[in-house]
Design a protein around this motif. Structure first.
Motif, PDB file in Angstrom:
ATOM      1  N   MET A  75      52.781 -54.928 -94.440  1.00  0.00           N
ATOM      2  CA  MET A  75      53.304 -53.811 -95.221  1.00  0.00           C
ATOM      3  C   MET A  75      52.684 -53.782 -96.618  1.00  0.00           C
ATOM      4  SD  MET A  75      57.074 -53.189 -93.734  1.00  0.00           S
ATOM      5  CE  MET A  75      57.283 -51.872 -94.810  1.00  0.00           C
ATOM      6  N   GLY A  76      52.472 -54.930 -97.217  1.00  0.00           N
ATOM      7  CA  GLY A  76      51.834 -54.977 -98.536  1.00  0.00           C
ATOM      8  C   GLY A  76      50.404 -54.463 -98.496  1.00  0.00           C
ATOM      9  N   LEU A  90      52.791 -45.584 -91.363  1.00  0.00           N
ATOM     10  CA  LEU A  90      53.438 -45.670 -90.050  1.00  0.00           C
ATOM     11  C   LEU A  90      52.651 -46.563 -89.095  1.00  0.00           C
ATOM     12  CD1 LEU A  90      54.674 -42.020 -89.567  1.00  0.00           C
ATOM     13  CD2 LEU A  90      56.053 -44.040 -90.002  1.00  0.00           C
ATOM     14  N   LEU A  91      51.320 -46.506 -89.174  1.00  0.00           N
ATOM     15  CA  LEU A  91      50.499 -47.376 -88.342  1.00  0.00           C
ATOM     16  C   LEU A  91      50.753 -48.844 -88.681  1.00  0.00           C
ATOM     17  CD1 LEU A  91      48.200 -47.686 -86.257  1.00  0.00           C
ATOM     18  CD2 LEU A  91      46.600 -47.503 -88.170  1.00  0.00           C
ATOM     19  N   MET A  92      50.778 -49.162 -89.957  1.00  0.00           N
ATOM     20  CA  MET A  92      51.034 -50.537 -90.370  1.00  0.00           C
ATOM     21  C   MET A  92      52.463 -50.965 -90.052  1.00  0.00           C
ATOM     22  SD  MET A  92      48.360 -51.905 -91.366  1.00  0.00           S
ATOM     23  CE  MET A  92      46.706 -51.357 -91.621  1.00  0.00           C
ATOM     24  N   LEU A  93      53.407 -50.044 -90.169  1.00  0.00           N
ATOM     25  CA  LEU A  93      54.780 -50.359 -89.776  1.00  0.00           C
ATOM     26  C   LEU A  93      54.838 -50.655 -88.280  1.00  0.00           C
ATOM     27  CD1 LEU A  93      57.643 -50.608 -90.905  1.00  0.00           C
ATOM     28  CD2 LEU A  93      57.947 -48.179 -90.408  1.00  0.00           C
ATOM     29  N   GLY A  94      54.063 -49.907 -87.499  1.00  0.00           N
ATOM     30  CA  GLY A  94      53.966 -50.206 -86.074  1.00  0.00           C
ATOM     31  C   GLY A  94      53.408 -51.597 -85.833  1.00  0.00           C
ATOM     32  N   PHE A  95      52.364 -51.970 -86.593  1.00  0.00           N
ATOM     33  CA  PHE A  95      51.809 -53.317 -86.463  1.00  0.00           C
ATOM     34  C   PHE A  95      52.828 -54.371 -86.883  1.00  0.00           C
ATOM     35  CE2 PHE A  95      47.256 -51.634 -86.912  1.00  0.00           C
ATOM     36  CZ  PHE A  95      47.109 -51.589 -85.536  1.00  0.00           C
ATOM     37  N   ALA A  96      53.690 -54.022 -87.827  1.00  0.00           N
ATOM     38  CA  ALA A  96      54.727 -54.970 -88.246  1.00  0.00           C
ATOM     39  C   ALA A  96      55.684 -55.260 -87.090  1.00  0.00           C
ATOM     40  CB  ALA A  96      55.489 -54.424 -89.448  1.00  0.00           C
ATOM     41  N   PHE A  97      55.839 -54.336 -86.170  1.00  0.00           N
ATOM     42  CA  PHE A  97      56.638 -54.598 -84.971  1.00  0.00           C
ATOM     43  C   PHE A  97      55.801 -55.255 -83.873  1.00  0.00           C
ATOM     44  CE2 PHE A  97      59.470 -51.461 -86.846  1.00  0.00           C
ATOM     45  CZ  PHE A  97      60.718 -51.974 -86.519  1.00  0.00           C
ATOM     46  N   ILE A 103      52.370 -42.477 -83.675  1.00  0.00           N
ATOM     47  CA  ILE A 103      52.616 -41.401 -84.644  1.00  0.00           C
ATOM     48  C   ILE A 103      51.681 -41.562 -85.848  1.00  0.00           C
ATOM     49  CG2 ILE A 103      54.289 -40.391 -86.238  1.00  0.00           C
ATOM     50  CD1 ILE A 103      56.477 -41.212 -84.255  1.00  0.00           C
ATOM     51  N   GLY A 104      51.504 -42.792 -86.306  1.00  0.00           N
ATOM     52  CA  GLY A 104      50.619 -43.045 -87.442  1.00  0.00           C
ATOM     53  C   GLY A 104      49.192 -42.632 -87.157  1.00  0.00           C
ATOM     54  N   ILE A 105      48.693 -42.957 -85.970  1.00  0.00           N
ATOM     55  CA  ILE A 105      47.327 -42.558 -85.611  1.00  0.00           C
ATOM     56  C   ILE A 105      47.231 -41.039 -85.528  1.00  0.00           C
ATOM     57  CG2 ILE A 105      45.644 -42.600 -83.727  1.00  0.00           C
ATOM     58  CD1 ILE A 105      46.501 -45.542 -83.277  1.00  0.00           C
ATOM     59  N   GLY A 106      48.263 -40.412 -84.937  1.00  0.00           N
ATOM     60  CA  GLY A 106      48.269 -38.952 -84.867  1.00  0.00           C
ATOM     61  C   GLY A 106      48.246 -38.304 -86.241  1.00  0.00           C
TER      62      GLY A 106
END
Length: 160
Positions: free
Chosen positions: A17-18, A35-42, A64-67
């Motif tokens: 996230m940072g 959103l992409l990085m938040l997805g990676f956080a999961f 969603i982030g990629i979109g």
């Protein structure tokens, strides 16, 4: 040194996230990168623990982030966000299948529907094709179900 991988998760999430927030300050990615990085956080906890419950939001947020990242000129069309979300759902199926060697089929349903809706919204030719040929999708699904039943019955017979 024996480290519990689950205890690494909070630190890895904060790092991801940072990095995304830092990149957003210097580059014009918009909310898609976050959103992409938040997805990676999961997805990081999924990679470490194989808990299916974190794979689902990880792939959906990443999709969603990629979109959203591709929803800008010259690619900015009504296609990008629904197709990205659809690919996120399909990624749930594919990632779990690759890492666990088994998967649930349910993510394929919203994934395919979202991709078809995105294509129909952005491409006039695809819209006409879907309006006229959508019953063929039902035929295809029916054939896949029948093929799966035949495959499973042959597998049971050969294993006895």
């Amino acid at each position: 040194m024996n480290v519990n991988r689950a205890q690494l998760i909070p630190g890895l999430i904060l790092i991801v996230m940072g990095i995304s927030l830092l990149l957003m300050q210097y580059f014009e990615f918009g909310p898609g990168l976050f959103l992409l990085m938040l997805g990676f956080a999961f997805l990081i906890p999924y990679a470490l623990t194989r808990v299916y419950g974190v794979l689902i939001p990880g792939c959906i947020l990443a999709g969603i982030g990629i979109g959203l990242m591709f929803d800008r000129p010259p690619l900015g069309t009504p296609i990008t966000v629904p197709v990205g979300l659809g690919l996120g759902f399909i990624a749930i199926y594919v990632v779990h299948l690759i890492l666990v060697r088994a998967s649930h089929w349910w993510p394929l349903v919203p994934g395919v529907i979202l991709i078809l809706v995105g294509l129909a919204e952005g491409l006039p030719q695809a819209r006409v094709l879907l309006e006229k040929a959508w019953p063929l999708i039902l035929v295809l699904v029916g054939l896949l179900i029948l093929a799966g039943q035949v495959w499973n019955s042959r597998k049971r017979v050969s294993s006895q």
